[in-house]
Design a protein around this motif. Structure first.
Motif, mmCIF file in Angstrom:
data_model
loop_
_atom_site.group_PDB
_atom_site.id
_atom_site.type_symbol
_atom_site.label_atom_id
_atom_site.label_comp_id
_atom_site.label_asym_id
_atom_site.label_seq_id
_atom_site.Cartn_x
_atom_site.Cartn_y
_atom_site.Cartn_z
ATOM 1 N N PHE A 130 0.831 -1.196 0.000
ATOM 2 C CA PHE A 130 0.000 0.000 0.000
ATOM 3 C C PHE A 130 0.873 1.257 0.000
ATOM 4 C CE2 PHE A 130 0.361 -1.169 4.483
ATOM 5 C CZ PHE A 130 0.699 0.032 5.083
ATOM 6 N N ASN A 131 0.300 2.322 -0.503
ATOM 7 C CA ASN A 131 0.993 3.598 -0.652
ATOM 8 C C ASN A 131 1.207 4.232 0.728
ATOM 9 O OD1 ASN A 131 1.852 6.163 -1.253
ATOM 10 N ND2 ASN A 131 0.216 6.603 -2.707
ATOM 11 N N LYS A 132 2.426 4.191 1.218
ATOM 12 C CA LYS A 132 2.728 4.695 2.559
ATOM 13 C C LYS A 132 2.579 6.210 2.671
ATOM 14 C CE LYS A 132 5.797 0.817 3.384
ATOM 15 N NZ LYS A 132 5.598 0.215 2.092
ATOM 16 N N SER A 133 2.575 6.911 1.548
ATOM 17 C CA SER A 133 2.452 8.370 1.616
ATOM 18 C C SER A 133 1.067 8.811 2.106
ATOM 19 C CB SER A 133 2.758 9.007 0.256
ATOM 20 O OG SER A 133 1.752 8.699 -0.675
ATOM 21 N N VAL A 134 0.070 7.937 2.018
ATOM 22 C CA VAL A 134 -1.272 8.298 2.492
ATOM 23 C C VAL A 134 -1.395 8.181 4.012
ATOM 24 C CG1 VAL A 134 -2.380 7.648 0.308
ATOM 25 C CG2 VAL A 134 -2.289 6.002 2.175
ATOM 26 N N MET A 135 -0.396 7.600 4.652
ATOM 27 C CA MET A 135 -0.457 7.429 6.104
ATOM 28 C C MET A 135 -0.556 8.773 6.827
ATOM 29 S SD MET A 135 2.087 4.144 6.643
ATOM 30 C CE MET A 135 2.651 4.760 8.184
ATOM 31 N N GLN A 136 0.030 9.805 6.265
ATOM 32 C CA GLN A 136 -0.044 11.121 6.906
ATOM 33 C C GLN A 136 -1.465 11.696 6.883
ATOM 34 O OE1 GLN A 136 2.169 14.225 4.841
ATOM 35 N NE2 GLN A 136 2.002 13.071 2.924
ATOM 36 N N TYR A 137 -2.311 11.166 6.015
ATOM 37 C CA TYR A 137 -3.703 11.614 5.909
ATOM 38 C C TYR A 137 -4.677 10.599 6.506
ATOM 39 C CZ TYR A 137 -1.280 14.366 2.399
ATOM 40 O OH TYR A 137 -0.384 15.167 1.752
ATOM 41 N N THR A 138 -4.142 9.626 7.228
ATOM 42 C CA THR A 138 -4.952 8.539 7.769
ATOM 43 C C THR A 138 -4.808 8.476 9.282
ATOM 44 O OG1 THR A 138 -4.550 7.259 5.741
ATOM 45 C CG2 THR A 138 -5.370 6.043 7.650
ATOM 46 N N LYS A 139 -5.933 8.486 9.971
ATOM 47 C CA LYS A 139 -5.920 8.308 11.424
ATOM 48 C C LYS A 139 -6.106 6.820 11.683
ATOM 49 C CE LYS A 139 -7.058 11.500 14.184
ATOM 50 N NZ LYS A 139 -7.539 12.487 15.145
ATOM 51 N N VAL A 140 -5.320 6.277 12.600
ATOM 52 C CA VAL A 140 -5.403 4.863 12.941
ATOM 53 C C VAL A 140 -5.653 4.776 14.445
ATOM 54 C CG1 VAL A 140 -4.221 2.642 12.874
ATOM 55 C CG2 VAL A 140 -3.831 4.298 11.038
ATOM 56 N N PHE A 141 -6.589 3.917 14.814
ATOM 57 C CA PHE A 141 -6.957 3.789 16.211
ATOM 58 C C PHE A 141 -7.231 2.335 16.541
ATOM 59 C CE2 PHE A 141 -10.339 5.111 13.465
ATOM 60 C CZ PHE A 141 -11.505 4.477 13.860
ATOM 61 N N LYS A 142 -7.212 2.023 17.822
ATOM 62 C CA LYS A 142 -7.401 0.637 18.229
ATOM 63 C C LYS A 142 -8.443 0.528 19.328
ATOM 64 C CE LYS A 142 -3.588 0.412 21.593
ATOM 65 N NZ LYS A 142 -2.307 -0.248 21.889
ATOM 66 N N LEU A 143 -9.073 -0.629 19.354
ATOM 67 C CA LEU A 143 -10.038 -0.976 20.393
ATOM 68 C C LEU A 143 -9.389 -2.072 21.231
ATOM 69 C CD1 LEU A 143 -13.793 -1.875 19.765
ATOM 70 C CD2 LEU A 143 -12.458 -2.690 21.664
ATOM 71 N N VAL A 144 -9.115 -1.762 22.470
ATOM 72 C CA VAL A 144 -8.584 -2.745 23.404
ATOM 73 C C VAL A 144 -9.791 -3.439 24.027
ATOM 74 C CG1 VAL A 144 -7.189 -3.105 25.476
ATOM 75 C CG2 VAL A 144 -6.546 -1.314 23.825
ATOM 76 N N VAL A 145 -9.969 -4.705 23.683
ATOM 77 C CA VAL A 145 -11.160 -5.450 24.104
ATOM 78 C C VAL A 145 -11.024 -5.848 25.572
ATOM 79 C CG1 VAL A 145 -12.546 -7.521 23.688
ATOM 80 C CG2 VAL A 145 -11.559 -6.264 21.755
ATOM 81 N N GLU A 146 -12.042 -5.519 26.344
ATOM 82 C CA GLU A 146 -12.061 -5.850 27.767
ATOM 83 C C GLU A 146 -13.011 -6.999 28.078
ATOM 84 O OE1 GLU A 146 -13.133 -2.055 29.386
ATOM 85 O OE2 GLU A 146 -11.264 -1.138 28.689
ATOM 86 N N LYS A 147 -14.036 -7.152 27.245
ATOM 87 C CA LYS A 147 -15.042 -8.196 27.459
ATOM 88 C C LYS A 147 -15.555 -8.634 26.095
ATOM 89 C CE LYS A 147 -19.539 -8.906 29.629
ATOM 90 N NZ LYS A 147 -20.647 -8.293 30.362
ATOM 91 N N VAL A 148 -15.721 -9.950 25.910
ATOM 92 C CA VAL A 148 -16.229 -10.451 24.633
ATOM 93 C C VAL A 148 -17.014 -11.739 24.869
ATOM 94 C CG1 VAL A 148 -14.122 -11.761 24.073
ATOM 95 C CG2 VAL A 148 -15.600 -10.963 22.230
ATOM 96 N N THR A 149 -18.120 -11.876 24.141
ATOM 97 C CA THR A 149 -18.903 -13.112 24.172
ATOM 98 C C THR A 149 -19.233 -13.519 22.748
ATOM 99 O OG1 THR A 149 -20.999 -11.921 24.372
ATOM 100 C CG2 THR A 149 -19.953 -12.600 26.432
ATOM 101 N N GLY A 150 -19.452 -14.796 22.556
ATOM 102 C CA GLY A 150 -19.798 -15.312 21.238
ATOM 103 C C GLY A 150 -21.075 -16.109 21.270
ATOM 104 N N LYS A 151 -21.712 -16.170 20.108
ATOM 105 C CA LYS A 151 -22.966 -16.906 19.980
ATOM 106 C C LYS A 151 -23.011 -17.537 18.593
ATOM 107 C CE LYS A 151 -27.863 -16.199 20.994
ATOM 108 N NZ LYS A 151 -28.892 -15.204 21.325
ATOM 109 N N LYS A 152 -23.601 -18.722 18.527
ATOM 110 C CA LYS A 152 -23.637 -19.458 17.271
ATOM 111 C C LYS A 152 -24.972 -20.189 17.169
ATOM 112 C CE LYS A 152 -20.566 -22.727 15.012
ATOM 113 N NZ LYS A 152 -19.297 -23.428 15.186
#
Length: 158
Positions: A130-152
């Protein structure tokens, strides 16, 4: 969970569902109303802790809301299939889903590249140049998961 027979309890099974999903919906607090966003994501698992990575424009409502309250809920789902039983006139849906909670953190410029690589890896484009020059125009953020459940919900094939 009301239907414990559908609950997914093993961590590896929950993360396997997440790996199959292509959209993560996050819900932010917007003055008493949820503000829901569908986002592409990357995922990292470290010592049984899940971190989800996202990217977007440099400004917008989601960042204003995260700044006010960085607690979020999230949801993912996949494996949808309508199951009809013509003899009984019933129908149901098969699915796998995950819901959880955590908190958002903005990444520094030094952390962006690895997070964006994880996003590409999730969509099976691990080596996409990917074009690394666009990184300056891109905000990157993360979600630190504290709780998770699954269903099927899968119809028995017996």
């Amino acid at each position: 969970m009301r239907r414990s027979d559908r609950e997914v309890t093993e961590f590896k099974d929950i993360t396997a569902i997440m790996e199959k999903c292509d959209v993560c919906r996050i819900a932010l607090n917007n003055q008493g109303y949820p503000y829901i966003l569908p986002l592409n994501f990357g995922m990292e698992i470290k010592e049984n802790h899940i971190v989800l990575y996202f990217h977007g424009a440099m400004e917008g409502t989601k960042y204003d809301l995260i700044k006010q309250d960085n607690r979020v809920s999230f949801e993912m789902d996949c494996e949808h299939k309508l199951v009809t039983e013509t003899e009984t006139g019933n129908c149901t849906m098969e699915y796998e889903s995950v819901i959880g909670q955590g908190h958002m953190e903005m990444l520094s410029d030094d952390e962006k590249y690895n997070a964006l690589c994880l996003l590409m890896k999730h969509y099976h484009q691990e080596d996409f140049p990917f074009n690394k020059s666009v990184m300056q125009y891109t905000k990157v953020f993360k979600l630190v998961v504290e709780k998770v459940t699954g269903k099927k919900r899968m119809k028995n094939t017996n």
